[in-house]
Each structure stands twice: as structure tokens, then as C-alpha cells.
Design an enzyme around this catalytic site. Structure first.
Site, PDB file in Angstrom:
ATOM      1  CG  ASP A  32     -44.209  58.066  72.158  1.00  0.00           C
ATOM      2  OD1 ASP A  32     -44.316  56.896  72.530  1.00  0.00           O
ATOM      3  OD2 ASP A  32     -43.165  58.743  72.304  1.00  0.00           O
ATOM      4  CD  GLU A 243     -43.857  54.577  79.142  1.00  0.00           C
ATOM      5  OE1 GLU A 243     -43.101  55.456  79.585  1.00  0.00           O
ATOM      6  OE2 GLU A 243     -43.476  53.711  78.341  1.00  0.00           O
TER       7      GLU A 243
HETATM    8  O1  FUB Z   1     -41.041  58.193  73.475  1.00  0.00           O
HETATM    9  C1  FUB Z   1     -40.467  58.291  74.749  1.00  0.00           C
HETATM   10  C2  FUB Z   1     -41.288  57.560  75.754  1.00  0.00           C
HETATM   11  O2  FUB Z   1     -41.369  56.199  75.396  1.00  0.00           O
HETATM   12  C3  FUB Z   1     -42.721  58.002  75.837  1.00  0.00           C
HETATM   13  O3  FUB Z   1     -42.894  59.200  76.505  1.00  0.00           O
HETATM   14  C4  FUB Z   1     -43.299  56.817  76.474  1.00  0.00           C
HETATM   15  O4  FUB Z   1     -44.690  56.759  76.479  1.00  0.00           O
HETATM   16  C5  FUB Z   1     -42.657  55.701  75.699  1.00  0.00           C
HETATM   17  O5  FUB Z   1     -43.326  55.455  74.498  1.00  0.00           O
END
Ligand code: FUB
Length: 340
Positions: A32, A243
């Protein structure tokens, strides 16, 4: 295999060598990556993945991160320096577990680290922590940001100096649970059966207050429209937001980019204001190794780069490694699709 056997002890140089993109960090698992240029230097604010032996589920229970490290580079392809632990979950009074994807911003001589973490009731909230240094250590505010929920904060400062936070993530990121305005634990995935032809759940955006510690307005929907000006539908899982929001501005236009989650694409949509609406434009990156895909886009010395992760080092979806490569565009500014 031991990570150390794969090379690297805190300082590495991974970038493009021939056609293979090397991980930037190999002694810890990182994911991320939110990249920024502060005072001419590149800083990366990633998640720090760990093995906690929690079984994989649709709520992301296998992502049990407990702290953040900050990395810096003088130039793309240069050495990567690990500045150590910048914030630990034990130093956030209201937080319980799962420090997910963070972001950072700089204003008024202060660096801000924004991070999603579950509170003691198991609800994701957004924390903010401050430092006089881009690499921390950061001191967390005693409470989560008022009115915040869900995950994946991305803070964008426009050319007029105004800052905005984009946020949200469905399923494990809990965005669907806030659909009615209050937290409903029973909403597990998207909007559920029978809602496929309704507009997809939206990421949220709000302008930040002058002190960068709170929102200056209620969160609003980030609308993504199709080529006919209609909102993308919940069933359109190759294009709808899941997301990992990011915002960048190029030639006066606003580029909202994000992950489609269960279809594993990084996509983008274009608009004329930071609030949108945004019109869907296309795929930035096809699926990487691993379930999740998450990115940031930043200009460094006149070229644009995408920071992202895959799970190539470990082969395990929750133990990821960050990478960077150049982002290329057509003459009209459209982003060329990357096949990782
Ligand atoms: O790293 C945990 C979660 O996985 C992140 O918040 C999302 O965007 C995905 O990458």
C-alpha cells in the site's frame, strides 16, 4: 525462504532492471505505498505486513499489521533508506489492531500521518499523527478523526493549497456497513443480493480543516460515471470502486484512481474538480500477483511514477512488497495500461 536470503538489509536500490521490476524493500514485507515528494526527496509511507497466522477471510483478518515504517529515496532507482518504526499501534490510545494503508501530508511546517486502524469495538476509524520530520516518529492524536470510518485515506493538496481526504474500502474495509449513515455490522459484502442494479458504493471525500486534523465538512460520495453519464452499478465489478483511492492532478484535470478489489484492477476516472463527478477512463494496471492491488501516483523531477505492490517475494497474499515504475500517458493525457 528467509527474506534475508533474498537480499537486502534496510538499504536497497530496486527499480527496473531490464523488464523485471525489483521490490524496493526486501527485508520487511511492505504494501500500500503512498509516495510523496517533500523538499525534493521521495518518501514512501507503506503498510508493514506481518505473519500473524490468522486465516484468510473476506474481512481481511489475515492483515494484522502493527506499525509503520517510512522509507526515503533521493531519486527513483536510488538507494532506499528505512527510517525505522514511525508509529506503533501500542502508542495510539484508542486503537486495537490492523494498521492498514496509510498516507501522509505536509502543511504549516508539520508532517501528518493518516492511518486506518480498528478501534476497540472492531470498527475501522481514521487516525492522524504528527511530526516535525517526514520520517517521524509521529505522535498520534488521542482520538480518531471525528466522523471518520472505513480505510485507505489518501490526502491530496490542490494547487490552491486546499487539502482533501479520499477514503473508503468495501468488504474488510467496512464501507458497506455505513451505507445507511450508521454502522450496520450485518452488511458484509457490497450492498448484498438484489442490489446489483443499484449505483455502486462510492469512495468518500471531504475537505480538510486548516489544522489538517479533521474534516471541515461532512464526507461526500465520489461519483464515478460511465461513458453515458450514469453512475457505475454495484454489479460492474471490473470498473466500480472497491478500495485504495488516490488523487493526482495533471494538466489541470483531476485523476481519481482506485482498486476494483475482487477483479484486481487499478482503474482511473477523470474530472474537473476534486469532488468529481469523475468519468471512468480505463485500466492503469492489470492484476499483480496476490489478491490486493493498491497504488499511488507521484511526479518526480518531471516524470510520473506509480508505486504499487505485489506478493512476488512471499507468494502469500498478505505478505507483500512495494515496487515503482514509470507511468506513461498518451498525448491527450490518458494513462497507458501497464501489464505487470
Ligand atoms: O493492506 C490492507 C488492505 O489491503 C489495504 O487497506 C487495502 O487497500 C488492501 O491493499
Amino acid at each position: 525462504a528467509s527474506l534475508l536470503a533474498l537480499g537486502g538489509l534496510g538499504v536497497q536500490t530496486g527499480f527496473c532492471q531490464g523488464t523485471s521490476i525489483k521490490p524496493l524493500v526486501t527485508d520487511l514485507y511492505t504494501a500500500d505505498p503512498s509516495a510523496h515528494v517533500f523538499n525534493g526527496k521521495i518518501y514512501i509511507y507503506p503498510s508493514h505486513d506481518i505473519e500473524a497466522d490468522v486465516p484468510q477471510d473476506d474481512e481481511g483478518g489475515h492483515f494484522q499489521m502493527r506499525d509503520y515504517h517510512v522509507y526515503s529515496m533521493d531519486k527513483i532507482g536510488g538507494k532506499v533508506t528505512d527510517h525505522g518504526v514511525a508509529l506503533d499501534v501500542k502508542d495510539v490510545p484508542w486503537a486495537d489492531k490492523q494498521m492498514w494503508a496509510p498516507d501522509a501530508a505536509f502543511k504549516n511546517g508539520t508532517y501528518y500521518l493518516y492511518f486506518p486502524v480498528k478501534d476497540k469495538e472492531g470498527v475501522f476509524r481514521m487516525g492522524v499523527a504528527t511530526s516535525k520530520s517526514p520520517t517521524g516518529p509521529f505522535k498520534a492524536e488521542p482520538k480518531p478523526m471525528e466522523g471518520s470510518y472505513s480505510i485507505d485515506p489518501a490526502v491530496f493538496t490542490d494547487t490552491d493549497g486546499k487539502s482533501y481526504m479520499y477514503l473508503g474500502g468495501i468488504w474488510g474495509g467496512q464501507l458497506q456497513r455505513w451505507h445507511t449513515g450508521k454502522y450496520e455490522k450485518s452488511l458484509m459484502t457490497d450492498l448484498g443480493k438484489g442490489h446489483e442494479n443499484e449505483p455502486a458504493l462510492s469512495a468518500k471525500v471531504a475537505a480538510m480543516s486548516g489544522d489538517m486534523l479533521s474534516f471541515s465538512e461532512p464526507l461526500k460520495d465520489v461519483q464515478i460515471l460511465d461513458e453515458n453519464g450514469k453512475p457505475l452499478l454495484a454489479s460492474d465489478n471490473k470498473r466500480r470502486f472497491f478500495e485504495g483511492a488516490w488523487m493526482h492532478k495533471f494538466n489541470g484535470k483531476y485523476y481519481f484512481s482506485y482498486s476494483t478489489g475482487d477483479t484486481h484492477l487499478l482503474c482511473y476516472a477523470e474530472g474537473t474538480t476534486p469532488y468529481g463527478p469523475f468519468t471512468y477512463k480505463g485500466v492503469i494496471m492489470n492484476p499483480v500477483e496476490g489478491w490486493t492491488t493498491h497504488h499511488s501516483i507521484v511526479e518526480v523531477q518531471g516524470k510520473w511514477y506509480i508505486f504499487y505492490h505485489d506478493a512476488a517475494l512471499s507468494g502469500k497474499t498478505h505478505l507483500r512488497n512495494v515496487k515503482v515504475r514509470e507511468l506513461l500517458r498518451d498525448n491527450n493525457g490518458d494513462i497507458k495500461t501497464i501489464n505487470p
